[in-house]
Design an enzyme around this catalytic site. Structure first.
Site, PDB file in Angstrom:
ATOM      1  CG  ASP A 210      -6.537  -7.871  -3.537  1.00 21.64           C
ATOM      2  OD1 ASP A 210      -6.207  -7.655  -2.359  1.00 21.64           O
ATOM      3  OD2 ASP A 210      -7.713  -8.109  -3.894  1.00 21.64           O
TER       4      ASP A 210
ATOM      5  CE  LYS B  75      -5.530  -1.500  10.493  1.00 18.72           C
ATOM      6  NZ  LYS B  75      -4.382  -1.763   9.609  1.00 18.72           N
TER       7      LYS B  75
ATOM      8  CB  SER C 286       0.027   3.768  -4.663  1.00 18.22           C
ATOM      9  OG  SER C 286      -1.069   3.244  -3.940  1.00 18.22           O
ATOM     10  NE  ARG C 287      -4.547   5.704  -2.980  1.00 16.98           N
ATOM     11  CZ  ARG C 287      -5.514   5.358  -2.142  1.00 16.98           C
ATOM     12  NH1 ARG C 287      -5.923   6.211  -1.224  1.00 16.98           N
ATOM     13  NH2 ARG C 287      -6.076   4.164  -2.196  1.00 16.98           N
TER      14      ARG C 287
ATOM     15  CG  ASN D 132       0.772   0.993   4.983  1.00 22.93           C
ATOM     16  OD1 ASN D 132       0.478   1.697   5.952  1.00 22.93           O
ATOM     17  ND2 ASN D 132       0.441   1.331   3.732  1.00 22.93           N
TER      18      ASN D 132
ATOM     19  CE1 TYR E  27      -8.629   0.319   9.674  1.00 19.45           C
ATOM     20  CE2 TYR E  27      -8.819   1.482  11.773  1.00 19.45           C
ATOM     21  CZ  TYR E  27      -8.118   1.207  10.604  1.00 19.45           C
ATOM     22  OH  TYR E  27      -6.901   1.811  10.375  1.00 19.45           O
TER      23      TYR E  27
ATOM     24  CB  SER F 133      -5.523   1.328  13.726  1.00 18.55           C
ATOM     25  OG  SER F 133      -6.363   2.379  14.170  1.00 18.55           O
TER      26      SER F 133
ATOM     27  N   GLY G  38       0.830  -1.214   0.000  1.00 17.28           N
ATOM     28  CA  GLY G  38       0.000   0.000   0.000  1.00 17.28           C
ATOM     29  C   GLY G  38       0.858   1.256   0.000  1.00 17.28           C
TER      30      GLY G  38
HETATM   31  P1  NAP Z   1      -4.844   5.200   2.227  1.00 13.08           P
HETATM   32  O1  NAP Z   1      -4.374   6.604   2.109  1.00 13.08           O
HETATM   33  O2  NAP Z   1      -6.258   4.871   1.979  1.00 13.08           O
HETATM   34  O3  NAP Z   1      -3.896   4.284   1.288  1.00 13.08           O
HETATM   35  C1  NAP Z   1      -4.139   2.911   1.227  1.00 13.08           C
HETATM   36  C2  NAP Z   1      -3.033   2.243   0.445  1.00 13.08           C
HETATM   37  O4  NAP Z   1      -3.241   0.818   0.519  1.00 13.08           O
HETATM   38  C3  NAP Z   1      -3.005   2.592  -1.017  1.00 13.08           C
HETATM   39  O5  NAP Z   1      -1.660   2.562  -1.462  1.00 13.08           O
HETATM   40  C4  NAP Z   1      -3.803   1.451  -1.667  1.00 13.08           C
HETATM   41  O6  NAP Z   1      -3.439   1.198  -3.037  1.00 13.08           O
HETATM   42  C5  NAP Z   1      -3.352   0.297  -0.796  1.00 13.08           C
HETATM   43  N1  NAP Z   1      -4.250  -0.841  -0.772  1.00 13.08           N
HETATM   44  C6  NAP Z   1      -5.540  -0.880  -0.344  1.00 13.08           C
HETATM   45  N2  NAP Z   1      -6.025  -2.129  -0.442  1.00 13.08           N
HETATM   46  C7  NAP Z   1      -5.021  -2.890  -0.954  1.00 13.08           C
HETATM   47  C8  NAP Z   1      -4.890  -4.246  -1.301  1.00 13.08           C
HETATM   48  N3  NAP Z   1      -5.900  -5.107  -1.150  1.00 13.08           N
HETATM   49  N4  NAP Z   1      -3.703  -4.688  -1.803  1.00 13.08           N
HETATM   50  C9  NAP Z   1      -2.665  -3.843  -1.960  1.00 13.08           C
HETATM   51  N5  NAP Z   1      -2.725  -2.537  -1.644  1.00 13.08           N
HETATM   52  C10 NAP Z   1      -3.885  -2.077  -1.159  1.00 13.08           C
HETATM   53  O7  NAP Z   1      -4.548   4.610   3.694  1.00 13.08           O
HETATM   54  P2  NAP Z   1      -3.576   5.125   4.863  1.00 13.08           P
HETATM   55  O8  NAP Z   1      -4.317   6.119   5.670  1.00 13.08           O
HETATM   56  O9  NAP Z   1      -2.242   5.466   4.309  1.00 13.08           O
HETATM   57  O10 NAP Z   1      -3.496   3.798   5.737  1.00 13.08           O
HETATM   58  C11 NAP Z   1      -2.433   2.887   5.616  1.00 13.08           C
HETATM   59  C12 NAP Z   1      -2.466   1.923   6.795  1.00 13.08           C
HETATM   60  O11 NAP Z   1      -2.432   2.675   8.013  1.00 13.08           O
HETATM   61  C13 NAP Z   1      -3.734   1.055   6.870  1.00 13.08           C
HETATM   62  O12 NAP Z   1      -3.395  -0.239   7.304  1.00 13.08           O
HETATM   63  C14 NAP Z   1      -4.570   1.779   7.914  1.00 13.08           C
HETATM   64  O13 NAP Z   1      -5.472   0.902   8.561  1.00 13.08           O
HETATM   65  C15 NAP Z   1      -3.497   2.287   8.850  1.00 13.08           C
HETATM   66  N6  NAP Z   1      -3.927   3.427   9.673  1.00 13.08           N
HETATM   67  C16 NAP Z   1      -4.303   4.616   9.103  1.00 13.08           C
HETATM   68  C17 NAP Z   1      -4.690   5.680   9.915  1.00 13.08           C
HETATM   69  C18 NAP Z   1      -5.114   7.026   9.367  1.00 13.08           C
HETATM   70  O14 NAP Z   1      -5.647   7.845  10.164  1.00 13.08           O
HETATM   71  N7  NAP Z   1      -4.905   7.327   8.120  1.00 13.08           N
HETATM   72  C19 NAP Z   1      -4.707   5.506  11.308  1.00 13.08           C
HETATM   73  C20 NAP Z   1      -4.329   4.290  11.846  1.00 13.08           C
HETATM   74  C21 NAP Z   1      -3.932   3.253  11.016  1.00 13.08           C
HETATM   75  P3  NAP Z   1      -4.173   1.968  -4.287  1.00 13.08           P
HETATM   76  O15 NAP Z   1      -3.633   3.378  -4.279  1.00 13.08           O
HETATM   77  O16 NAP Z   1      -3.738   1.219  -5.480  1.00 13.08           O
HETATM   78  O17 NAP Z   1      -5.641   1.945  -4.009  1.00 13.08           O
END
Ligand code: NAP
Length: 246
Positions: free
Chosen positions: A62, A158, A13-14, A89, A154, A141, A11
């Protein structure tokens, strides 16, 4: 000969994954960039890593799909020849109160947030075992330890990440592999776009440090966990939440 290390960030890419990929590249790692569908964003991550002077390649897979993950690891081996760090991630969130939980969304969350982490940890451990060296960082998380309404699914996924971290740490320690988790609080990425503005204001009031975190801050902590500072730490969950869970 310089010992270049290779990290796979799922994950990447973003959001948090991209920040981790860039930070680890700054630390001297070559990076395998995994993503699900966003080709353009994955290409951008690769280009930014290359600008830092490191090797990078994107792998569309995926993580919920075991065969796709196994194929990806074969390609990573061909491209990089080794793997030293896995940052598990790639994750999704789809908030719903109990009675509104939809079966497809439930399955998808369990498949990506739990099975996906196992798929990648298994394939990575297989590679790392032969060298008796490696680090696995699972992105969990704060929702794993803090009840947030609407996050039943969710938080369950986690919580599973935290338990798998402890168990895998014990299983893999004799093989020289450490397994730790990081549990971020609210981090400003696209994942937070679904939260209404008035809710965001309420959440900020509940955070002792008075602000959301940045993806870069999670990446700094992940890089520290990949450094020798964490060589004797395994099975732990590092909470990075501005004090939200206190
Ligand atoms: P995000 O901005 O939504 O980015 C999600 C990333 O995961 C993207 O690169 C997406 O790829 C990829 N992805 C989603 N499903 C996938 C799959 N099945 N196989 C491969 N790649 C996949 O999310 P984020 O906020 O950076 O979160 C990243 C991690 O941190 C997650 O595990 C999330 O639960 C955790 N987290 C986030 C927060 C928060 O507040 N943001 C807080 C606590 C924990 P594409 O671009 O190709 O769609």
């Amino acid at each position: 000969m310089m010992d270049t290390k290779v990290a796979l960030v799922t994950g990447a890419s973003r959001g948090i994954g991209k920040a981790c990929a860039l930070k680890l590249a700054e630390c001297g790692y070559d990076i395998a960039v995994n993503y699900a569908s966003n080709d353009e964003k994955a290409r951008e991550t690769v280009a930014e890593i290359e600008k830092l002077g490191r090797k990078a390649a994107a792998f569309k897979a995926d993580t919920a799909d075991l065969k796709a993950v196994q194929d990806m690891f074969r390609e990573i081996q061909k491209t990089f020849g080794q793997l030293d760090v896995l940052v598990n991630n790639a994750g999704v969130v789809d908030d719903a109160f109990l009675l509104m939980i939809n079966e497809d969304s439930l399955s998808r969350s369990l498949d990506i947030n739990i099975k996906g982490y196992f798929h990648c940890a298994q394939a990575a451990a297989l590679k790392m075992m032969s060298k008796k060296r490696g680090k696995i960082i699972n992105v969990s998380s704060v929702s794993s330890i803090l009840a947030v309404e609407g996050q039943g699914v969710y938080s369950a996924t986690k919580g599973a990440v935290n338990s798998m971290t402890a168990t895998l740490a014990k299983e893999l320690a004799p093989r020289g592999i450490t397994v730790n988790a990081i549990a971020p609080g609210f981090i400003e990425t696209e994942m937070m776009d679904a939260i209404p503005e008035d809710k965001k204001a309420d959440y900020i009031k509940a955070i002792p440090l008075g602000r959301f975190g940045a993806a870069r801050e999670v990446a700094e902590a992940v890089a520290a966990m990949c450094s020798p500072a964490f060589d004797y730490v395994t099975g732990q969950v590092v909470v990075l939440d501005g004090g939200l869970s206190l």
